[in-house]
Design a protein around this motif. Structure first.
Motif, PDB file in Angstrom:
ATOM      1  N   ALA A   1      24.501  51.038   5.083  1.00 48.28           N
ATOM      2  CA  ALA A   1      25.591  50.811   4.135  1.00 48.28           C
ATOM      3  C   ALA A   1      25.204  51.381   2.780  1.00 48.28           C
ATOM      4  N   ILE A   2      26.095  52.164   2.191  1.00 46.51           N
ATOM      5  CA  ILE A   2      25.845  52.797   0.901  1.00 46.51           C
ATOM      6  C   ILE A   2      26.995  52.459  -0.047  1.00 46.51           C
ATOM      7  N   LYS A   3      26.632  52.049  -1.259  1.00 52.00           N
ATOM      8  CA  LYS A   3      27.651  51.738  -2.269  1.00 52.00           C
ATOM      9  C   LYS A   3      27.268  52.398  -3.586  1.00 52.00           C
ATOM     10  N   PHE A   4      28.262  52.951  -4.268  1.00 54.27           N
ATOM     11  CA  PHE A   4      28.049  53.583  -5.571  1.00 54.27           C
ATOM     12  C   PHE A   4      28.389  52.602  -6.686  1.00 54.27           C
ATOM     13  N   VAL A   5      27.533  52.561  -7.685  1.00 53.09           N
ATOM     14  CA  VAL A   5      27.704  51.663  -8.828  1.00 53.09           C
ATOM     15  C   VAL A   5      27.808  52.516 -10.086  1.00 53.09           C
ATOM     16  N   LEU A   6      28.879  52.325 -10.849  1.00 47.54           N
ATOM     17  CA  LEU A   6      29.127  53.170 -12.013  1.00 47.54           C
ATOM     18  C   LEU A   6      28.427  52.674 -13.268  1.00 47.54           C
TER      19      LEU A   6
ATOM     20  N   ARG B   1      14.801  54.640   5.164  1.00 47.95           N
ATOM     21  CA  ARG B   1      14.185  53.355   4.831  1.00 47.95           C
ATOM     22  C   ARG B   1      15.179  52.209   5.022  1.00 47.95           C
ATOM     23  N   ALA B   2      16.429  52.430   4.628  1.00 48.50           N
ATOM     24  CA  ALA B   2      17.442  51.391   4.821  1.00 48.50           C
ATOM     25  C   ALA B   2      17.729  51.167   6.305  1.00 48.50           C
ATOM     26  N   SER B   3      17.727  52.236   7.087  1.00 48.49           N
ATOM     27  CA  SER B   3      17.996  52.098   8.525  1.00 48.49           C
ATOM     28  C   SER B   3      16.905  51.302   9.227  1.00 48.49           C
ATOM     29  N   LEU B   4      15.732  51.233   8.594  1.00 49.50           N
ATOM     30  CA  LEU B   4      14.603  50.492   9.167  1.00 49.50           C
ATOM     31  C   LEU B   4      14.440  49.107   8.550  1.00 49.50           C
ATOM     32  N   GLY B   5      15.408  48.695   7.703  1.00 47.54           N
ATOM     33  CA  GLY B   5      15.408  47.310   7.264  1.00 47.54           C
ATOM     34  C   GLY B   5      15.334  47.040   5.776  1.00 47.54           C
ATOM     35  N   GLU B   6      15.181  48.050   4.935  1.00 47.04           N
ATOM     36  CA  GLU B   6      15.030  47.811   3.499  1.00 47.04           C
ATOM     37  C   GLU B   6      16.381  47.825   2.780  1.00 47.04           C
ATOM     38  N   THR B   7      16.486  46.994   1.741  1.00 44.96           N
ATOM     39  CA  THR B   7      17.653  46.970   0.861  1.00 44.96           C
ATOM     40  C   THR B   7      17.175  47.205  -0.564  1.00 44.96           C
ATOM     41  N   PHE B   8      17.826  48.121  -1.286  1.00 46.49           N
ATOM     42  CA  PHE B   8      17.406  48.451  -2.645  1.00 46.49           C
ATOM     43  C   PHE B   8      18.499  49.287  -3.306  1.00 46.49           C
ATOM     44  N   TYR B   9      18.347  49.494  -4.609  1.00 45.53           N
ATOM     45  CA  TYR B   9      19.202  50.461  -5.283  1.00 45.53           C
ATOM     46  C   TYR B   9      18.334  51.544  -5.903  1.00 45.53           C
ATOM     47  N   ALA B  10      18.935  52.681  -6.175  1.00 45.69           N
ATOM     48  CA  ALA B  10      18.223  53.815  -6.761  1.00 45.69           C
ATOM     49  C   ALA B  10      19.084  54.442  -7.846  1.00 45.69           C
ATOM     50  N   THR B  11      18.487  54.668  -9.010  1.00 44.28           N
ATOM     51  CA  THR B  11      19.165  55.396 -10.081  1.00 44.28           C
ATOM     52  C   THR B  11      18.906  56.887  -9.905  1.00 44.28           C
TER      53      THR B  11
ATOM     54  N   TYR C   1      25.805  55.587 -11.749  1.00 40.69           N
ATOM     55  CA  TYR C   1      24.603  55.018 -12.355  1.00 40.69           C
ATOM     56  C   TYR C   1      23.538  54.747 -11.295  1.00 40.69           C
ATOM     57  N   ALA C   2      23.969  54.164 -10.179  1.00 44.19           N
ATOM     58  CA  ALA C   2      23.007  53.834  -9.128  1.00 44.19           C
ATOM     59  C   ALA C   2      23.699  53.825  -7.771  1.00 44.19           C
ATOM     60  N   THR C   3      22.889  53.994  -6.745  1.00 43.45           N
ATOM     61  CA  THR C   3      23.362  53.937  -5.366  1.00 43.45           C
ATOM     62  C   THR C   3      22.620  52.821  -4.660  1.00 43.45           C
ATOM     63  N   ILE C   4      23.362  51.954  -3.969  1.00 42.48           N
ATOM     64  CA  ILE C   4      22.756  50.855  -3.226  1.00 42.48           C
ATOM     65  C   ILE C   4      22.665  51.256  -1.757  1.00 42.48           C
ATOM     66  N   TYR C   5      21.518  50.980  -1.159  1.00 43.27           N
ATOM     67  CA  TYR C   5      21.268  51.270   0.255  1.00 43.27           C
ATOM     68  C   TYR C   5      20.866  49.973   0.956  1.00 43.27           C
ATOM     69  N   ALA C   6      21.404  49.754   2.168  1.00 47.38           N
ATOM     70  CA  ALA C   6      21.029  48.554   2.924  1.00 47.38           C
ATOM     71  C   ALA C   6      21.326  48.769   4.400  1.00 47.38           C
ATOM     72  N   PRO C   7      20.562  48.118   5.281  1.00 51.55           N
ATOM     73  CA  PRO C   7      21.009  48.062   6.674  1.00 51.55           C
ATOM     74  C   PRO C   7      22.367  47.377   6.697  1.00 51.55           C
ATOM     75  N   LEU C   8      23.284  47.862   7.501  1.00 47.64           N
ATOM     76  CA  LEU C   8      24.644  47.325   7.465  1.00 47.64           C
ATOM     77  C   LEU C   8      24.663  45.818   7.693  1.00 47.64           C
ATOM     78  N   GLU C   9      23.775  45.318   8.549  1.00 51.99           N
ATOM     79  CA  GLU C   9      23.782  43.873   8.835  1.00 51.99           C
ATOM     80  C   GLU C   9      23.364  43.028   7.637  1.00 51.99           C
ATOM     81  N   ASP C  10      22.696  43.643   6.673  1.00 51.26           N
ATOM     82  CA  ASP C  10      22.257  42.911   5.490  1.00 51.26           C
ATOM     83  C   ASP C  10      23.116  43.185   4.255  1.00 51.26           C
ATOM     84  N   ALA C  11      24.175  43.954   4.416  1.00 51.29           N
ATOM     85  CA  ALA C  11      24.992  44.334   3.269  1.00 51.29           C
ATOM     86  C   ALA C  11      25.683  43.112   2.666  1.00 51.29           C
ATOM     87  N   THR C  12      25.473  42.930   1.365  1.00 49.28           N
ATOM     88  CA  THR C  12      26.161  41.872   0.624  1.00 49.28           C
ATOM     89  C   THR C  12      27.224  42.477  -0.282  1.00 49.28           C
TER      90      THR C  12
END
Length: 227
Positions: free
Chosen positions: A28-33, A57-67, A122-133
């Motif tokens: 799951a990918i989300k853009f943050v302005l 990394r997200a497909s293997l279980g990590e959740t994070f954002y990146a600027t 501003y940033a992109t959020i990455y997460a495994p879809l099952e962990d997407a909040t």
């Protein structure tokens, strides 16, 4: 900072993984302005890497954002709206020097045709879809051709039509699988690129499908119907 209250993507992810037999999670990918719109509970990535590596990394279980500063591949970053591409990438000179094109003109025409998100992200959020909040803008699925075929069948199950595959062998996990579906609102299939196969661990037998987040429920229902 913004807190999201979203549930149900664990069920969606489980159905996709089980229906297709995926060995990795959909991403799951989300853009943050704006910085203040980042969810408080999601942490920044621990080091600068390429966007394609972040997807893995997200497909293997990590959740994070990146600027934009966390994106080490500036061509990929530019494709997803996280900064300006270096001049040598915009002109095609970078890929011409790598021997990917017979001329600067061929390289430039290809780079001009590659999808790009025309927003200042501003940033992109990455997460495994099952962990997407959060509600994802894009969902990336990495699998084999048979799995991509079944996903394509699900995409045309309700309304019919055709599934496009638009790619050029460069900027696959950034432009093809994320920027393209985001800007066109249509799914896209890509065969990967040398960079994603070298740095992000995309295997020889794998392809990538980029989906928009808006109609993922229809896709899951279709997978249930045709399984």
């Amino acid at each position: 900072m913004e807190d999201y209250d979203v549930s149900g993507y664990d069920i969606v992810s489980k159905k996709i993984k089980e229906s297709l037999g995926l060995k990795r999670s959909p991403v799951a990918i989300k853009f943050v302005l704006k910085k203040e719109d980042l969810p408080e509970k999601i942490q920044e990535i621990d080091k600068a890497v390429r966007h394609c590596e972040m997807v893995t990394r997200a497909s293997l279980g990590e959740t994070f954002y990146a600027t934009s500063e966390d994106q080490s591949c500036k061509g990929g970053a530019a494709a997803i709206g996280a900064g300006e591409a270096p001049e040598k990438i915009k002109t095609g000179e970078f890929y011409y020097d790598l021997g990917r094109f017979s001329s600067i003109g061929a390289a430039k025409r290809t780079l001009d045709a590659i999808p790009k998100i025309d927003m200042d992200i501003y940033a992109t959020i990455y997460a495994p879809l099952e962990d997407a909040t959060f509600h994802p803008d894009i969902i990336v699925v990495v699998g084999n051709p048979a799995q991509a075929m079944k996903l394509s069948q699900a995409l045309v199950y309700t309304l019919g039509g055709r599934v496009e595959a638009d790619f050029s062998g460069i900027q696959s996990l950034c432009a093809d699988a994320v920027a393209g579906p985001f800007t066109s609102k249509n799914p896209n299939i890509t065969l990967g690129c040398s960079g994603s196969r070298k740095f992000a661990g995309i295997e020889d037998e794998e392809v990538i499908v980029g989906l928009t987040g808006e109609n993922i429920g229809c896709v899951v229902n279709a997978l249930d119907a045709i399984s």
